[in-house]
Design a protein around this motif. Structure first.
Motif, PDB file in Angstrom:
ATOM      1  N   LEU A  99       0.851  -1.187   0.000  1.00  0.00           N
ATOM      2  CA  LEU A  99       0.000   0.000   0.000  1.00  0.00           C
ATOM      3  C   LEU A  99       0.885   1.235   0.000  1.00  0.00           C
ATOM      4  O   LEU A  99       2.065   1.163   0.359  1.00  0.00           O
ATOM      5  N   ARG A 100       0.313   2.338  -0.368  1.00  0.00           N
ATOM      6  CA  ARG A 100       1.036   3.599  -0.265  1.00  0.00           C
ATOM      7  C   ARG A 100       0.598   4.328   0.999  1.00  0.00           C
ATOM      8  O   ARG A 100      -0.580   4.307   1.369  1.00  0.00           O
ATOM      9  N   ASP A 102       0.524   8.083   2.756  1.00  0.00           N
ATOM     10  CA  ASP A 102       0.495   9.476   2.315  1.00  0.00           C
ATOM     11  C   ASP A 102       1.744  10.240   2.781  1.00  0.00           C
ATOM     12  O   ASP A 102       2.396   9.847   3.755  1.00  0.00           O
ATOM     13  N   GLY A 103       2.035  11.298   2.087  1.00  0.00           N
ATOM     14  CA  GLY A 103       3.149  12.145   2.477  1.00  0.00           C
ATOM     15  C   GLY A 103       2.986  12.661   3.903  1.00  0.00           C
ATOM     16  O   GLY A 103       1.895  13.054   4.290  1.00  0.00           O
ATOM     17  N   ALA A 105       2.690  11.165   6.574  1.00  0.00           N
ATOM     18  CA  ALA A 105       1.781  10.384   7.411  1.00  0.00           C
ATOM     19  C   ALA A 105       2.551   9.299   8.161  1.00  0.00           C
ATOM     20  O   ALA A 105       3.689   8.967   7.814  1.00  0.00           O
ATOM     21  N   VAL A 106       1.928   8.770   9.183  1.00  0.00           N
ATOM     22  CA  VAL A 106       2.520   7.670   9.936  1.00  0.00           C
ATOM     23  C   VAL A 106       1.554   6.485   9.937  1.00  0.00           C
ATOM     24  O   VAL A 106       0.352   6.648   9.749  1.00  0.00           O
ATOM     25  N   GLU A 109       1.961  -1.568  11.822  1.00  0.00           N
ATOM     26  CA  GLU A 109       1.321  -2.882  11.860  1.00  0.00           C
ATOM     27  C   GLU A 109       2.147  -3.799  12.750  1.00  0.00           C
ATOM     28  O   GLU A 109       3.365  -3.609  12.895  1.00  0.00           O
TER      29      GLU A 109
ATOM     30  N   HIS B  21      -6.253  11.190   7.121  1.00  0.00           N
ATOM     31  CA  HIS B  21      -4.825  11.070   6.944  1.00  0.00           C
ATOM     32  C   HIS B  21      -4.224  10.004   7.834  1.00  0.00           C
ATOM     33  O   HIS B  21      -4.444   9.960   9.017  1.00  0.00           O
ATOM     34  N   ALA B  22      -3.497   9.150   7.160  1.00  0.00           N
ATOM     35  CA  ALA B  22      -2.821   8.045   7.819  1.00  0.00           C
ATOM     36  C   ALA B  22      -3.784   7.302   8.733  1.00  0.00           C
ATOM     37  O   ALA B  22      -4.958   7.179   8.472  1.00  0.00           O
ATOM     38  N   ASP B  23      -3.267   6.828   9.832  1.00  0.00           N
ATOM     39  CA  ASP B  23      -4.130   6.046  10.701  1.00  0.00           C
ATOM     40  C   ASP B  23      -4.438   6.806  11.969  1.00  0.00           C
ATOM     41  O   ASP B  23      -4.747   6.237  12.974  1.00  0.00           O
ATOM     42  N   GLU B  26      -7.733   5.755  13.108  1.00  0.00           N
ATOM     43  CA  GLU B  26      -8.121   4.407  12.744  1.00  0.00           C
ATOM     44  C   GLU B  26      -8.834   3.693  13.869  1.00  0.00           C
ATOM     45  O   GLU B  26      -9.538   2.725  13.644  1.00  0.00           O
ATOM     46  N   GLY B  57      -3.816  -2.158   7.049  1.00  0.00           N
ATOM     47  CA  GLY B  57      -3.516  -1.016   6.182  1.00  0.00           C
ATOM     48  C   GLY B  57      -4.456   0.166   6.265  1.00  0.00           C
ATOM     49  O   GLY B  57      -4.637   0.872   5.274  1.00  0.00           O
ATOM     50  N   THR B  58      -5.029   0.392   7.426  1.00  0.00           N
ATOM     51  CA  THR B  58      -5.889   1.576   7.548  1.00  0.00           C
ATOM     52  C   THR B  58      -5.096   2.864   7.324  1.00  0.00           C
ATOM     53  O   THR B  58      -5.668   3.881   6.950  1.00  0.00           O
ATOM     54  N   TRP B  59      -3.780   2.787   7.533  1.00  0.00           N
ATOM     55  CA  TRP B  59      -2.939   3.960   7.330  1.00  0.00           C
ATOM     56  C   TRP B  59      -2.870   4.351   5.851  1.00  0.00           C
ATOM     57  O   TRP B  59      -2.428   5.448   5.520  1.00  0.00           O
ATOM     58  N   ASN B  62      -6.760   6.545   3.104  1.00  0.00           N
ATOM     59  CA  ASN B  62      -7.122   7.830   2.497  1.00  0.00           C
ATOM     60  C   ASN B  62      -6.729   7.885   1.027  1.00  0.00           C
ATOM     61  O   ASN B  62      -7.398   8.538   0.225  1.00  0.00           O
ATOM     62  N   LEU B  63      -5.658   7.173   0.678  1.00  0.00           N
ATOM     63  CA  LEU B  63      -5.233   7.212  -0.719  1.00  0.00           C
ATOM     64  C   LEU B  63      -6.027   6.252  -1.600  1.00  0.00           C
ATOM     65  O   LEU B  63      -5.929   6.303  -2.824  1.00  0.00           O
ATOM     66  N   ARG B  64      -6.807   5.388  -0.972  1.00  0.00           N
ATOM     67  CA  ARG B  64      -7.666   4.501  -1.757  1.00  0.00           C
ATOM     68  C   ARG B  64      -8.869   5.260  -2.294  1.00  0.00           C
ATOM     69  O   ARG B  64      -9.515   4.846  -3.234  1.00  0.00           O
ATOM     70  N   THR B 227      -8.076  15.415   2.325  1.00  0.00           N
ATOM     71  CA  THR B 227      -7.877  13.993   2.629  1.00  0.00           C
ATOM     72  C   THR B 227      -6.529  13.483   2.128  1.00  0.00           C
ATOM     73  O   THR B 227      -6.065  12.446   2.592  1.00  0.00           O
ATOM     74  N   TRP B 228      -5.923  14.146   1.170  1.00  0.00           N
ATOM     75  CA  TRP B 228      -4.577  13.787   0.727  1.00  0.00           C
ATOM     76  C   TRP B 228      -3.623  14.888   1.166  1.00  0.00           C
ATOM     77  O   TRP B 228      -3.962  16.077   1.103  1.00  0.00           O
ATOM     78  N   SER B 229      -2.436  14.471   1.594  1.00  0.00           N
ATOM     79  CA  SER B 229      -1.486  15.496   2.025  1.00  0.00           C
ATOM     80  C   SER B 229      -1.117  16.396   0.846  1.00  0.00           C
ATOM     81  O   SER B 229      -0.882  15.922  -0.262  1.00  0.00           O
TER      82      SER B 229
END
Lengths: 150, 235
Positions: A99-100, A102-103, A105-106, A109, B21-23, B26, B57-59, B62-64, B227-229
């Motif tokens: 997965l990607r 985001d810029g 972001a943290v 897992e 953004h990210a998790d 989450e 992969g909840t982190w 946002n990109l999905r 929602t996207w950086s």
């Protein structure tokens, strides 16, 4: 004005490169930087079924999204005699995928690894997380150690 | 005072959309299927394969999804006065008043938008506020104004800024105890400049003018949540 300031703070500052800090994720264990990704890898206590557990925490140093692929990471276990063997991620639902993130972001897992014998030490190629061309082996035993895998 | 209270309300409204953004959030959203957004129950472990929820992969969630932004702020609208509008309202013709008076409206503005293609976006605006009556015979009268617009625009990043230009069309309605102000059409050109405060938050200013009513213009300030950086501008 205070409401405005609080809103901005709550909405989140981005991850600061090299900080290995985030209000929403704790970067514990061994720290390594691979390309745009700051990664913390830690070994947790084994599960009752004997599976070893490794936690990955990562922060994107860059302003653009980057790949995080925990499905293709090479993970080796070592027994008390130093013999290496492969560890496979426990993924009964086939969830783990590239997965990607985001810029700025943290994320993180925790993944269990199964093997016939309990590893004394676990070695992970952190470079594989981002598909980096270089390897970055990180070995975690009773205490985190950075070593070269023979 | 109007501007200050509007900013406070806008700020409070803005806490809600801390999305995506990210998790970061989450723990409160989830689930195994990305289409299933039922709440997560607390689980004993967070280890993949042992936990049901949230899924892996909840982190990266946002990109999905499509890039979405939410702007919340205040807008001042200037309406060139068109004489006694009782029964006729403002006409779409150029200003006919010779008195030089104008109505000023302060509006709370909330807009949601998303990218159509890279650089091209659309947004839906909703504004609600108070307009003062500039008629010389009734200077203290007020009316409530509400309007809705759909806008189409182009955007581009320039260092820490995002510049946007857009066309917007919609309708406006007003209600007053002293004056009959029926629904009327709006069509305007606007420019926006946003400054990134963080990867997911901007502060911005807007200015624009009506394309169908001479002398009408607007100016606004707002906070933007993305929602996207960096709105995906730095890919």
């Amino acid at each position: 004005m205070r409401v405005l300031a609080a809103t901005v703070v709550l909405a989140g500052c981005g991850y600061q490169s090299g900080s290995f800090e985030s209000p929403v994720r704790q970067f514990s264990g061994s720290l390594v930087t691979v390309d745009c990704l700051d990664i913390a890898i830690d070994r947790r206590s084994d599960l009752p079924d004997g599976h070893a557990v490794v936690s990955y925490t990562f922060g994107n140093r860059c302003d653009h999204p980057v790949l995080v692929d925990l499905s293709q990471v090479a993970v080796l276990g070592r027994d008390s005699e130093g013999k290496s063997f492969e560890l496979a991620a426990y993924d009964p639902r086939h969830e783990i995928e590239a997965l990607r993130i985001d810029g700025r972001a943290v994320g993180g897992e925790a993944i269990a690894y199964e093997s016939e014998q309990s590893p004394q030490q676990i070695c992970i190629d952190a470079g594989g997380i981002t598909h980096a061309p270089t390897v970055a082996w990180l070995c975690i035993g009773s205490r985190p150690l950075l070593t070269e895998v023979p | 005072m109007k501007m200050r209270s509007a900013l406070v309300v806008a700020g409070a409204m803005a806490v809600a959309p801390m999305i995506g953004h990210a998790d970061d959030f989450e723990e409160s959203v989830c689930c195994v299927s990305t289409d299933d957004h039922s709440p997560c129950l607390a689980e004993k472990t967070d280890v993949v394969g042992y936990r049901e929820c949230p899924g892996y992969g909840t982190w990266g969630n946002n990109l999905r999804d499509t890039y979405v932004f939410l702007d919340v702020g205040v807008t001042m609208r200037h309406y060139a006065w068109r004489g006694d509008v009782k029964g006729a309202a403002r006409s779409s013709s150029p200003v006919s008043s010779t008195e030089g008076a104008a109505d000023e409206a302060f509006l709370f503005d909330e807009r949601v938008g998303f990218l159509l293609t890279r650089g091209l976006y659309t947004a839906i605006d909703f504004e609600l506020g108070d307009v003062s009556d500039a008629r010389p015979t009734n200077p203290s009268a007020h009316a409530i104004v509400v309007d809705g617009l759909v806008s189409l625009g182009l955007r581009g990043g320039l260092g820490p800024f995002v510049l946007r230009g857009e066309l917007a069309g919609g309708v406006m309605a007003a209600s007053s105890t002293t004056r009959d102000l029926p629904t009327e059409a709006m069509f305007e050109a606007r420019g926006r400049a946003d400054l990134w405060l963080s990867p997911w938050v901007t502060i911005g200013a807007a200015a624009g003018a009506s394309l169908i009513r001479q002398g009408d213009w607007l100016a606004g300030l707002y906070l933007g949540f993305h929602t996207w950086s960096f709105g995906g501008d730095r890919w």
